[in-house]
Design an enzyme around this catalytic site. Structure first.
Site, PDB file in Angstrom:
ATOM      1  N   GLY A   4      -5.384   1.300  -7.002  1.00 29.54           N
ATOM      2  CA  GLY A   4      -4.331   1.453  -5.992  1.00 29.54           C
ATOM      3  C   GLY A   4      -3.554   2.741  -6.125  1.00 29.54           C
ATOM      4  O   GLY A   4      -2.957   3.001  -7.160  1.00 29.54           O
ATOM      5  N   SER A   5      -3.535   3.572  -5.098  1.00 25.10           N
ATOM      6  CA  SER A   5      -2.926   4.887  -5.250  1.00 25.10           C
ATOM      7  C   SER A   5      -2.876   5.614  -3.897  1.00 25.10           C
ATOM      8  O   SER A   5      -3.034   5.002  -2.854  1.00 25.10           O
ATOM      9  CB  SER A   5      -3.734   5.703  -6.273  1.00 25.10           C
ATOM     10  OG  SER A   5      -5.110   5.549  -6.028  1.00 25.10           O
TER      11      SER A   5
END
Length: 232
Positions: A189-190
């Site tokens: 997640g980013s």
């Protein structure tokens, strides 16, 4: 046809993911004997981990002026802001396109166009949600300046998110890259920010889904204004 179906359901996995899938699978098998219900949940998470680290083949458009998306995800921000510090770029505001990657997106990052890596600047920081605007300034991040043959620059910033705890960048200053070539990965997640050269406007719109190495973010030869959209 068989090969295409296989690649659709079992895409190649990046080597970085092998140890994680092995850990998930081994833990799940043990749990199946001790706590079967939890073990089945673990097997589901093992499949998710495999798909998180998937590294599918992409059809990269051939065009020297094309700026391609470096990430799979959704365009979450489009705004005029100064480029990141530490890359030696003029501080005048540039168009920035932010692509948010959820835990279900492929997280392999790709070069936006044919270029040479000019500079890299890593900054330690917090782990706020990558969807927030202030994540560009406060989160752990790694900025890469891609130098074009005509002297212009494009900056791409890998930003860690709420769950992400490892930014990986496999290139170094002086490396030559093709558009769509893999250059990094962020775990779990980013977000990636793309800073376009002066006078170049984004061709994507807020909420648009992007595919790394395939979606056209901008055209270096176009002077058209930033794209508009409507929802239907």
């Amino acid at each position: 046809m068989a090969m295409n179906l296989k690649d659709s359901f079992l895409p190649p996995m990046h080597p970085e993911g092998r140890k994680f899938v092995a850990i998930f699978a081994a833990t799940s098998l043990v749990l199946l004997y001790v706590l079967p219900f939890v073990g089945w949940i673990g097997l589901g998470l093992t499949v998710w981990c495999y798909y998180f680290f998937r590294d599918p083949i992409r059809s990269v458009p051939l065009g020297e002026s094309f700026v391609l998306s470096p990430a799979d995800g959704v365009v979450s921000l489009i705004e005029l802001v100064p480029p990141p510090a530490g890359l030696g770029m003029d501080p005048a505001p540039l168009w920035r396109v932010s692509v948010f990657m959820s835990v279900f997106n492929c997280h392999v990052n790709r070069a936006v166009t044919q270029s040479k890596v000019g500079a890299i600047a890593y900054h330690a920081g917090a782990f706020l949600s990558a969807s927030l605007d202030k994540a560009s300034e406060e989160n752990e991040r790694n900025a890469v300046r891609f130098d074009l043959a005509d002297g212009r620059h494009i900056a791409v910033v890998q930003i860690a998110g709420l769950i992400a705890r490892r930014i990986m960048c496999w290139v170094k200053p002086g490396d030559d890259l093709r558009g769509g070539e893999r250059f990094g990965l962020i775990r779990f997640g980013s977000r990636l920010d793309i800073y376009l050269p002066p006078g170049v406007s984004p061709m994507v719109t807020l909420g648009q889904t992007t595919v790394a190495g395939e979606t056209l973010i901008a055209d270096l030869n176009s002077s058209a204004p930033a794209a508009l959209s409507r929802q239907e």
